[in-house]
Design a protein around this motif. Structure first.
Motif, PDB file in Angstrom:
ATOM      1  N   ARG A  50       0.832  -1.206   0.000  1.00  0.00           N
ATOM      2  CA  ARG A  50       0.000   0.000   0.000  1.00  0.00           C
ATOM      3  C   ARG A  50       0.865   1.253   0.000  1.00  0.00           C
ATOM      4  N   LYS A  51       1.965   1.192   0.752  1.00  0.00           N
ATOM      5  CA  LYS A  51       2.879   2.332   0.810  1.00  0.00           C
ATOM      6  C   LYS A  51       3.470   2.607  -0.569  1.00  0.00           C
ATOM      7  N   LYS A  52       3.836   1.517  -1.288  1.00  0.00           N
ATOM      8  CA  LYS A  52       4.383   1.676  -2.637  1.00  0.00           C
ATOM      9  C   LYS A  52       3.347   2.253  -3.584  1.00  0.00           C
ATOM     10  N   ASN A  87       2.522  14.274  -8.851  1.00  0.00           N
ATOM     11  CA  ASN A  87       3.562  15.304  -8.978  1.00  0.00           C
ATOM     12  C   ASN A  87       3.934  15.528 -10.436  1.00  0.00           C
ATOM     13  N   ILE A 130       0.744   4.114  -2.780  1.00  0.00           N
ATOM     14  CA  ILE A 130       0.550   5.529  -2.426  1.00  0.00           C
ATOM     15  C   ILE A 130       1.698   6.364  -2.958  1.00  0.00           C
ATOM     16  N   GLN A 131       2.943   5.838  -2.834  1.00  0.00           N
ATOM     17  CA  GLN A 131       4.122   6.560  -3.308  1.00  0.00           C
ATOM     18  C   GLN A 131       4.048   6.775  -4.813  1.00  0.00           C
ATOM     19  N   LYS A 132       3.626   5.715  -5.543  1.00  0.00           N
ATOM     20  CA  LYS A 132       3.508   5.826  -6.995  1.00  0.00           C
ATOM     21  C   LYS A 132       2.414   6.819  -7.388  1.00  0.00           C
ATOM     22  N   GLU A 133       1.319   6.822  -6.630  1.00  0.00           N
ATOM     23  CA  GLU A 133       0.229   7.768  -6.889  1.00  0.00           C
ATOM     24  C   GLU A 133       0.705   9.204  -6.667  1.00  0.00           C
ATOM     25  N   ILE A 134       1.500   9.380  -5.597  1.00  0.00           N
ATOM     26  CA  ILE A 134       2.051  10.713  -5.306  1.00  0.00           C
ATOM     27  C   ILE A 134       2.983  11.153  -6.427  1.00  0.00           C
ATOM     28  N   GLU A 135       3.858  10.222  -6.871  1.00  0.00           N
ATOM     29  CA  GLU A 135       4.781  10.544  -7.963  1.00  0.00           C
ATOM     30  C   GLU A 135       4.021  10.891  -9.242  1.00  0.00           C
TER      31      GLU A 135
END
Length: 263
Positions: A37-39, A49, A41-46
């Motif tokens: 889930r963290k990955k 951006n 979320i990180q990909k969604e944030i990237e």
């Protein structure tokens, strides 16, 4: 009795081992899902951006283009219209001079009429570049037809134009973006591509309005992303985004350019 006790111990041991195993599996699954889930979320944030960065670049391209257009208009007004009106003003003052002969008066008057006519013609050209009257009165199809005629009048290029779409007059704002995209592409074909023929067609593919654009110019390597980062292409990309469309550019050296965009 001893056998029963040993059997019960084995059962308890099995239950304990099974419980421990299930707990380990459960913890592993929790940890796995946490990091997954963290990955995500990180990909969604990237991704977000990147979208924000793309929007900033588009906005910058639009603002830069608008500023350049303002500078061009200001330059045209200053160099052409203002200079002619200044001469008209000087000639008008000359008319009030004493002892002018009839021939001198006639010459000055003709100069004023001539310069005023040129200033009017040039002001119409400036206004035409901002929003062509044909486009405003009769819509996109008529505007593109006139644009093709203007380019062909240079005798440097032959344009083949075909339209199979009945454009909705209520979408004039959106159509202006399409008109500007074609204007940019055609300018690039002549200025950079050295094309002698251009093909433009509007049609509907799978219920999606599509424009096909091609030229026979010198082309470029479209696989090199640096070739598609110029201000012109950024401006086109920005307009495509406003149209909620997509664009695909294909080109090879000495094989012209092919552009397909939806809107």
């Amino acid at each position: 009795m001893s056998e029963n006790l040993n059997y019960e111990k084995e059962i308890v041991a099995i239950i304990l081992y099974t419980s421990c195993f299930l707990m380990v599996v459960a913890v592993s699954l929790v940890v796995f899902f946490y990091f997954s889930r963290k990955k995500i979320i990180q990909k969604e944030i990237e991704k977000k951006n990147l979208e924000i960065q793309h929007q900033k670049e588009q906005l910058h391209a639009i603002l830069f283009t608008q500023e350049e257009e303002r500078k061009r208009i200001a330059q045209d007004l200053h160099d052409d219209i203002s200079s002619k009106l200044n001469i008209v003003s000087l000639n008008a003052h000359l008319l009030s001079a004493p002892n002018l002969t009839e021939a001198e008066t006639k010459e000055i008057t003709e100069n004023i009429i001539s310069l005023t006519g040129k200033a009017l013609d040039n002001s119409r050209k400036i206004a035409h570049n901002l929003l062509p009257p044909v486009f405003e009165k009769f819509g996109l199809n008529a505007g593109v037809e006139e644009l093709c005629e203007e380019f062909e009048s240079s005798k440097a290029v032959k344009i083949h134009y075909k339209n199979e779409i009945d454009f909705d007059e209520s979408e004039m704002d959106r159509h202006l973006h399409i008109f500007r995209i074609l204007q940019e592409l055609m300018n690039n074909s002549l200025r950079h591509g050295k094309a002698t023929e251009i093909w433009i067609s509007f049609n509907t593919i799978s219920n999606v309005a599509t424009c096909n654009y091609e030229d026979n110019g010198i082309g470029f390597d479209s696989k090199n992303t640096e070739n598609q980062k110029g201000l012109g292409m950024k401006n086109i990309d920005s307009r495509i985004s406003f149209l909620n469309g997509s664009i695909r550019v294909n080109s090879q050296i000495n094989k012209g350019i092919s552009v397909i965009f939806t809107f």
